[in-house]
Write an enzyme that holds these catalytic residues in place. Structure first.
Site: not given
Lengths: 258, 368
Positions: A97, A184-185, A207
């Site tokens: 990645k 992400a996010g 996350t």
């Protein structure tokens, strides 16, 4: 219903890709990955410590999972290329990645440097998954450069704000002939489901799982949401199929009436 | 352009009046938005914000979780030498103090490195006093060459260098610079730095920028809390970090919050900084600069360090000694200051595990 994602020759059943940073213990990473039978797992090379079994995150990734090493910490294409080459030492099979971030304030990926790194690494035989700021032209350039999939961000890393880039990602899904994986996010499973309903091939989450009070339960939630979103996408059929499928024309049929 | 221009704008500024003018609503606004400005930061540092400390702490905790997760990076310092040509009133190693001066030779350094690497350390911070004569850049470069064989990240905390000197050390394998301005207030700076190379306020202030422009990976700055009134000092420290982020976005900027510790020599002109003040400092910095790392050294005691963990700290030192070659007890010499948390790496790892934090020993690697 058989619905397997195939990328770089590998059949992927679980379309939830999982990142391994930010967890309170490495053993929880293992519990999460085993519970949801994660097919694809990202690991930052900067965190891989081959000198110590206790500290080596790779010891906690099931052998059945596909390892995707990420170039976290790279600020330029050159650094990403060096990290990718170093990753061969940890036994990865070339899934990489590309993460090039030259902005410490918002942690947004640098598309130009990412394209350069993709071009070099794809030629060297790496299976390149570039993380990018959503942009149609850059997504096409990445595929032309040899990327096997494209990973636009949903919102900035760690922000847990969901798919704020929805319109741009949808255009990329519509126009780019490669799997699109939102990375992400994503803060909640419902947002992952939304991405899958849009037609993403997979999503990558770190996350939201790692910082949940119960990481395994949150991972299960995401995994189920990804499956639900995928089913909804398949059930509604994609737009192109829907257009082709309109046999009758209630509004314009009069043109053909005699 | 230098950060000094920014400091100059604030000369004669009535900080007390500005802090007193902060309204409760300003604090609530600062806690509700993103991309905080200088006024928001000022509000969070104000005495009135003490009433909102728990709210600021909650926000700081959540932001830290989002951007750093439940991880804490660990490192240990290696004191290479304690020769010093500067007279800084607050430091145990200053030229004016009668302490036995020493410097590690390469064989001793290798022994120290081997010992620390066996314990599991991957990130080290090397330190010297302020003496170009006894510890020239070439000596430090050779030390870095040795340490490169043992550690995956090497940071320096040495006297301020020129751009080309930073460049030499980066080329040798240094990826991080720690340099504290100690005190941003120019009058106090002059008062506590009596003589020697460190008495040049601007050369030191511009050092992080010189390193950043040579493309160093990480820059860690800080003010020695206690040398000046902490509210204005932390205001400058936060703005200095933001200035570096704005101008050198490729550099990972982090902050340290060292508080004056007992040391050899007498320095009594201390501006008090309480534990509650430290909590306000850490949390205000975190809310103002969500993606900036915050380091807590062993200057603070174990109980306080453990309690600060979830408020915004991202990096801890462990198994620290402030004596030259202190890890392998080769020398029995002076310390720069007294260590308050004497726990070794295994003990720190244990505490982190109990608090549900993952110790991160390796977070970078040499790319060449």
């Amino acid at each position: 219903m058989k619905d397997t994602l195939i990328i770089a020759g590998r059949a992927i059943k679980n379309r939830l890709f999982v990142g391994t940073g930010k967890f309170p213990r490495k053993s929880i990473v293992k519990d999460v990955l085993e519970t949801i039978k994660a097919d694809v797992v990202t690991v930052s090379l900067r965190r891989v410590d081959l000198d110590s079994q206790d500290e080596n995150i790779l010891e906690f990734v099931p052998k059945s999972s596909q390892l995707m090493v990420n170039t976290s910490g790279a600020r330029t294409a050159e650094e990403a290329i060096r990290i990718a080459r170093l990753s061969k030492a940890c036994g990865g099979d070339g899934w990489i990645k590309i993460e090039v971030i030259s902005d410490s304030k918002y942690l947004l990926p640098d598309n130009e440097e990412t394209i350069k790194a993709t071009e070099v690494l794809a030629k060297e035989g790496f299976k390149v998954f570039p993380y990018m700021t959503p942009d149609l032209y850059d997504a096409k350039r990445l595929v032309d450069a040899g990327a096997v999939a494209v990973m636009p961000l949903g919102s900035p890393i760690g922000s847990n704000r969901g798919i704020k880039t929805k319109e741009l990602v949808q255009i990329i899904i519509n126009e780019v002939k490669a799997p699109i994986i939102v990375d992400a996010g994503l803060g909640m499973p419902s947002e992952a489901a939304e991405c899958m309903e849009m037609g993403c091939a997979a999503v990558l989450v770190n996350t939201a799982i790692a910082t949940a009070k119960n990481q395994v339960l949150m991972a299960e939630g995401f995994s189920e949401a990804v499956k639900a979103g995928r089913k909804a996408f398949l059930a509604k059929g994609n737009q192109a199929e829907q257009i082709k499928a309109h046999a009758s024309s209630p509004l314009t049929g009069f043109l053909h009436e005699k | 352009m230098s950060f000094l221009d920014f400091i100059k704008q604030y000369e004669g500024f009535d900080f007390k009046k500005s802090f007193d003018q902060v309204k409760e609503n300003d604090i609530i606004t600062a806690l509700s938005g993103d991309n905080l400005n200088q006024s928001d930061f000022l509000a969070l540092l104000s005495p009135k914000a003490c009433a909102y400390l728990e709210n600021i702490a909650q926000r700081a905790h959540q932001l830290t979780l989002n951007y750093f997760g439940r991880t804490i990076q660990l490192y240990t310092p290696i004191y290479l030498a304690n020769y010093c040509e500067s007279r800084c009133l607050y430091c145990g190693f200053q030229a004016g103090n009668e302490v036995k001066r020493t410097k590690m030779n390469f064989k001793q350094l290798e022994k120290e490195a081997k010992f620390l690497a066996e314990q599991g350390f991957k990130h080290v911070l090397i330190l010297t006093g302020s003496s170009r004569k006894q510890t020239p850049v070439e000596y430090i470069r050779q030390c870095v060459e040795i340490l490169k064989g043992y550690f995956s990240s090497i940071a320096i905390e040495i006297y301020a260098l020129t751009e080309s000197e930073y460049s030499q050390l980066i080329k040798a394998g240094v990826d991080g610079l720690t340099i504290y301005q100690e005190v941003y207030d120019r009058e106090i700076y002059k008062k506590v730095h009596l003589s020697g190379p460190k008495s040049d306020h601007q050369f030191r202030l511009d050092a992080p920028e010189r390193a950043a422009s040579t493309n160093i990976r990480c820059v860690n700055i800080g003010a020695l809390l206690g040398l000046g009134p902490w509210r204005s000092e932390v205001f400058f420290m936060g703005l200095h970090a933001k200035y570096l982020q704005d101008n050198y976005p490729q550099v990972e900027v982090s902050l340290s919050i060292p508080r004056l510790r007992p040391h050899k020599g007498k320095f009594e002109d201390v501006f008090p900084v309480t534990d509650q003040d430290i909590v306000q400092i850490v949390t205000a910095l975190r809310v103002f600069l969500p993606r900036v790392g915050i380091t807590l050294s062993t200057r603070e005691n174990d109980v306080f360090r453990d309690n600060l963990l979830s408020l915004g700290i991202t990096r801890l030192s462990a198994g620290s000694t402030t004596a030259v070659g202190g890890h392998t007890s080769e020398f029995d010499e002076a310390n720069q200051f007294e260590i308050a948390d004497t726990r070794n790496l295994a003990q720190i790892k244990q505490v982190l595990a109990e608090k549900d934090y993952q110790p991160v020993l390796k977070d970078w690697m040499h790319l060449s």
